[in-house]
Design an enzyme around this catalytic site. Structure first.
Site, PDB file in Angstrom:
ATOM      1  N   HIS A  56      63.055  63.359  45.249  1.00 12.16           N
ATOM      2  CA  HIS A  56      62.002  63.944  45.021  1.00 12.16           C
ATOM      3  C   HIS A  56      60.630  64.138  45.477  1.00 12.16           C
ATOM      4  O   HIS A  56      60.108  64.927  46.413  1.00 12.16           O
ATOM      5  CB  HIS A  56      61.257  63.284  43.414  1.00 12.16           C
ATOM      6  CG  HIS A  56      60.109  64.433  42.890  1.00 12.16           C
ATOM      7  ND1 HIS A  56      60.706  64.957  42.426  1.00 12.16           N
ATOM      8  CD2 HIS A  56      59.281  64.143  42.556  1.00 12.16           C
ATOM      9  CE1 HIS A  56      59.395  65.987  42.150  1.00 12.16           C
ATOM     10  NE2 HIS A  56      58.691  65.681  42.006  1.00 12.16           N
ATOM     11  N   ASP A 111      52.254  59.363  39.705  1.00 12.60           N
ATOM     12  CA  ASP A 111      52.670  60.720  39.612  1.00 12.60           C
ATOM     13  C   ASP A 111      50.931  61.515  40.323  1.00 12.60           C
ATOM     14  O   ASP A 111      49.576  60.780  39.994  1.00 12.60           O
ATOM     15  CB  ASP A 111      52.300  61.328  38.732  1.00 12.60           C
ATOM     16  CG  ASP A 111      53.251  62.419  38.800  1.00 12.60           C
ATOM     17  OD1 ASP A 111      52.932  63.371  39.378  1.00 12.60           O
ATOM     18  OD2 ASP A 111      53.967  63.604  37.724  1.00 12.60           O
TER      19      ASP A 111
END
Lengths: 413, 413
Positions: free
Chosen positions: B321, B224
């Site tokens: 995403h 991330d």
């Protein structure tokens, strides 16, 4: 081998194989004592991720392992209808998972990936049985007397929903994601066999935060753990572990095991922090700066319990925490305290929900925690600043031999 | 100088003076990028405790500082009756405390001692003003348009008691006790001037847990932060910081500042972890093992958004995403994401109360967070697995010059 497994192994390859190297590191750090950061700082810092603890051995890991920087405590109750058979299967699953994770491997298919990239980071998983486990599994005859309920203490304000439990798992690691990964794996393994009863998170100092290994501090700012028994002391094993040699009878399965007393001790920090330093030190009986007794010296100097001031008062007050909890004031009662601090933000009353996840280890709670706590309960100057909010007592069996699972000697004998 | 101060200084002396050495280390690690563990592992590990970040400078610390392993977010409201005068005094107190703590010194008289023995451990304190601060201090005319309320998103389930606030402080450190110590010092300084509105705790990977610096992972196991803007990029400053040069007008006080969007994003981990790996990767558009796009390469390879499979479907699905949040899909909108994971145990419904304390930084939220979140809100495959539970938007002024306090250019001009 999955993509994830390959990635994890590749990483570990760059820092040394997790097996022999890791276990050797674990052994070295274990001998270094109970300090927040293990071993020589220059080398310890290079091995935060790659350090590993052994799953198999005479004792379970997580008892003499140096304090890790992150911890989880979780208790389960066996599900309605689950008994010994389900408990056996669960302990097999948990043991297999613990062995893999402690070696830095993924949990298996469906691994969450949260620990990817990191080494085992001194991960330990430690498993215990609560009093209620034995009735549920029809093993009441093998339930040790040492698991009899702790006495009630006058200062207890225990929440039963966060106390006790059939099964207890302590997780520690020097990386928060590695610890969380293990927690989720343990929960997944529980499956339909057991339900979470309570779960708590804790922390200690990070490896390398201090220039050299030091005794931990708690959230009151006190050096905490100075008088802990040391593995180098002749009677350490006898005090902390149930004897392995010549074990017979219904409790022989506890050979090499230990009893864990768990207390969630809230610190009333808003009150404590208003107390001037000198008064805090009178409450504790030690200097805050370095943990030395008020009678002088350094952290490890013996307390001079008889010394008086010119005005005739005791230098270490009669109700000072260090005096009341001193082993020599408790017929040598000794326990290995191995706590985590906790901080769960702000409670409903606006005060910090913070304190100590007190975990102590002993061969017999009636000669360890109980007499000391009974004495503290009667006259500890620290009492107005703390509150025992939850409690547990667990029989933690010895470490598994090769090919064994934790608790096998109880469940299959 | 108190006992405590002497003890702390003595310790720091053994690892290098906190001043010049520490600040130089901070500068080095700041340039290394947004990774969980900063710099070269062999040296970074030796400096966990002694590393320090500079309090004074063009920008506040804690924005481009590498992620620390422990963080606290806390928001305050000015107390009833408190206004600009009290705010000035509070920002002076907070600035003095931050400068001391970030240099590894005690907070002053009444220091709790919790950080004793440790070095500054890359501690940062970062201060911001919420929209409501400006009315309370009669500075409405100087309130930036950028602080206008964020639009409502369809997936929001925001708790107003844990959202917004007059004042916001972000604390980060590579040691949990150092971070907690700073949190309590900030609360003490608030005194009668401000009351805690909400407070949250977070964490990231520990320095040294990975063999080399790597992009962070979140509690879903995903890499991330791969596409975060890098300080080495030509337009980094323009995107993240309000321009310093030629600042005039009512918002000139924000020169060198940045806007922080804070979202408490719950991860529905029980649901997510049931999803098979391949389906998780379709949701994200990247491989879990190493964060590489599903179109191949390594973590930093560009997404091939047009690539199709033999059956004609997009390799990176239309609602993945990574596709929806890609800068090139959002007119170059960019924000510097600098989150902490959080885990507050088990929620009332039995699921883990865990996820991401998402903090992102940008020169203008309307060209950073807002357009990306609006797009995600409409079609992100990740949406069923997350829930935005709290939100805040804060104007974080530039760093203080020598002798200045944070926010002085707003409060005294």
């Amino acid at each position: 081998m999955s993509d994830i497994e390959i990635s994890r192994r590749r990483l570990l390859g760059t820092v040394g194989a997790a097996g022999a190297t890791g276990i050797a590191l674990g052994a070295v750090s274990g001998a270094a004592g109970y300090v927040a950061a293990a071993g020589d700082p220059a080398t310890a810092l290079a091995t935060v991720g790659s350090a590993s603890e052994a799953f198999h051995g005479e004792h379970q890991a997580g008892i003499t392992t140096p304090l890790q920087s992150r911890g989880h405590l979780i208790a389960f109750d066996l599900a309605p209808g689950a008994g010994r058979k389900e408990a056996v299967a669960l302990m097999r699953r948990w043991s297999a998972t613990a062995a893999r994770l402690m070696a830095g491997e993924p949990a298996g298919d469906g691994d969450t990936g949260v620990a990817l990239d990191a080494g085992p980071s001194s991960l330990t998983l430690t498993f215990g049985f609560g009093r209620t486990f034995f009735d549920r599994t029809k093993l009441t005859a093998r339930r040790p007397v040492a698991l009899d309920p702790l006495p009630a203490f006058s200062s207890d304000q225990l929440d039963p929903r966060r106390s006790d439990g059939d099964l207890w798992v302590q997780i520690g690691a020097d990386d928060a994601l590695v610890a969380f990964h293990a927690l989720r794996a343990v929960q997944k393994d529980a499956g339909e066999a057991a339900r979470v009863r309570w779960q708590m998170n804790g922390f200690n100092r990070s490896p390398g935060a201090t220039a050299e290994p030091m005794t931990a501090r708690n959230l009151m700012g006190q050096v905490d753990g100075t008088r802990n028994p040391k593995p180098s002391e002749a009677d350490f094993d006898r005090r902390i572990f149930v004897p392995s040699a010549g074990a017979e009878g219904p409790y022989a399965w506890m050979a090499g095991g230990s009893y864990a007393v768990v207390r969630r001790i809230r610190m009333l920090l808003d009150d404590w922090e208003k107390l001037p330093l000198k008064e805090q030190e009178q409450v504790i009986g030690r200097r805050k700066s370095d943990g030395a007794p008020l009678t002088g010296g350094s952290e490890t100097t013996e307390l001079d319990l008889d010394r008086t001031s010119p005005d005739g008062t005791l230098v270490i007050p009669a109700n000072a925490h260090a005096r009341i909890s001193a082993p020599e004031q408790n017929a040598g009662a000794a326990m290995l305290r191995r706590p985590y601090s906790y901080h769960d933000g702000i409670a409903a009353d606006g005060t910090p929900d913070a304190g100590l996840l007190f975990v102590c280890w002993q061969a017999d709670p009636l000669r360890g925690f109980v007499p000391v706590q009974r004495k503290l309960d009667r006259g500890d100057a620290l009492s107005p600043f703390i509150r025992h909010e939850a409690s547990g007592l667990f029989a933690v069996p010895g470490g598994p031999g090769s090919g064994e699972y934790v608790g096998q000697r109880l469940l299959e004998s």
